[in-house]
Design a protein around this motif. Structure first.
Motif: not given
Length: 321
Positions: A72-73, A76-77, A136, A162
């Motif tokens: 997820q991180h 989002d990055q 994030s 994360y």
């Protein structure tokens, strides 16, 4: 003529009535007769229901704080980097607490690109420091100036969960450079020290000077016990400070270091209701369809709901975790 007299017959008792035979024609208990199904035991159903919920939550927490959280991180990055790059190209990247069209900067909006060459670290910094924002990537504390401006700019990041972007910042040596790119250009900082709980505060800034403070948690994996700070002084020229609408201390408690996000309770409640309903359906399917049919259809649903519930609950945990 001789007459033969037959003896009188005694009345015979009627034979005992035959017991009703089962539809199959076999007597109960006869060899080859299938045994009747055992009666349902509510205790076993309740145990199975509780085990389904517990397993889904444990898997969800483990996934959110490791594989799923890192994925997820990373996603989002990539999205934030594309947005910030476009804004820098168009000249619309934020330079203060409001956007280019004078609207309040939204929580989670990208504000800077952070590079630490010695750690091979590159992260997009978002506005805000709640637990949800820091899932994030690093977040800029809203009541401090943006990097490159006069004053102390504070950026927080997670230690382990994360993507663990700030896991190694405590190893930064004195003199290491930290680069931040904002809508005002590139700002370069030089590390002057690492502070742990109980260490002395750095000297106060003079007029027109800038400082950057990176913050993360101390302690073992996923067990934060304090706050670690890396202080760096601004080497490049100071950029202008736009008017500030969020003054020092004017932030919610959920944006402070090692705080959780209380507003996540509603999401936890809603996702948990879905998880409980799915667990009940799996227990019913186990009895109606069979073991393998129930698990093949139920495990993916339980895992997805467990991850979603645990993800919402993770926002209640310390934001620097």
């Amino acid at each position: 003529m001789t007459t033969t007299v037959l003896p009188a017959l005694e009345p015979q008792a009627p034979p005992p009535a035959e017991e009703a035979a089962p539809p199959s024609g076999r007597r109960p208990g006869a060899p080859g007769t299938p045994a009747p199904p055992p009666p349902a035991r509510p205790g076993l159903a309740l145990t199975g229901f509780a085990l389904c919920v517990l397993a889904a939550l444990l898997i969800g927490f483990a996934a959110n704080l490791t594989v799923v959280g890192h994925l997820q991180h990373s996603r989002d990055q990539q999205t934030a980097y594309a947005d910030l790059r476009e804004q820098l190209a168009l000249g619309t990247a934020p330079v203060g607490q409001r956007t280019y069209d004078d609207k309040p900067l939204a929580m989670g909006a990208p504000v800077a690109l952070l590079r630490v060459p010695s750690l091979k670290l590159r992260e997009v910094v978002a506005e805000g420091t709640t637990s949800g924002v820091l899932m994030s990537g690093p977040g800029h504390r809203r009541d401090t100036p943006l990097p490159g401006q006069a004053g102390t700019s504070v950026i927080m990041g997670r230690q382990w969960g994360y993507g663990s972007p700030f896991l190694s910042i405590g190893k930064l040596p004195r003199g290491a450079e930290i680069e931040l790119t904002t809508g005002q250009g590139k700002a370069v900082y030089e590390v002057v020290g690492v502070r742990r709980p109980g260490d002395r505060l750095p000297a106060a800034l003079g007029q027109g000077q800038g400082r950057l403070t990176l913050m993360t948690a101390t302690g073992g994996p996923y067990t934060p016990s304090g706050v670690l700070r890396v202080d760096a002084r601004l080497k490049t020229p100071v950029q202008p400070n736009p008017p500030r609408y969020v003054r020092s201390g004017w932030i919610a408690p959920s944006e402070e270091a090692l705080s959780g996000e209380r507003g996540a309770w509603l999401a936890v409640f809603l996702w948990s209701q879905g998880l409980l309903l799915a667990a009940l359906l799996v227990v019913w399917a186990h009895r109606a369809w069979g073991r393998w049919q129930a698990w093949i259809t139920g495990v993916p649903v339980l895992a997805a709901l467990g991850i979603a519930t645990a993800g919402a609950a993770t926002r209640l945990l310390p934001n620097l975790l």
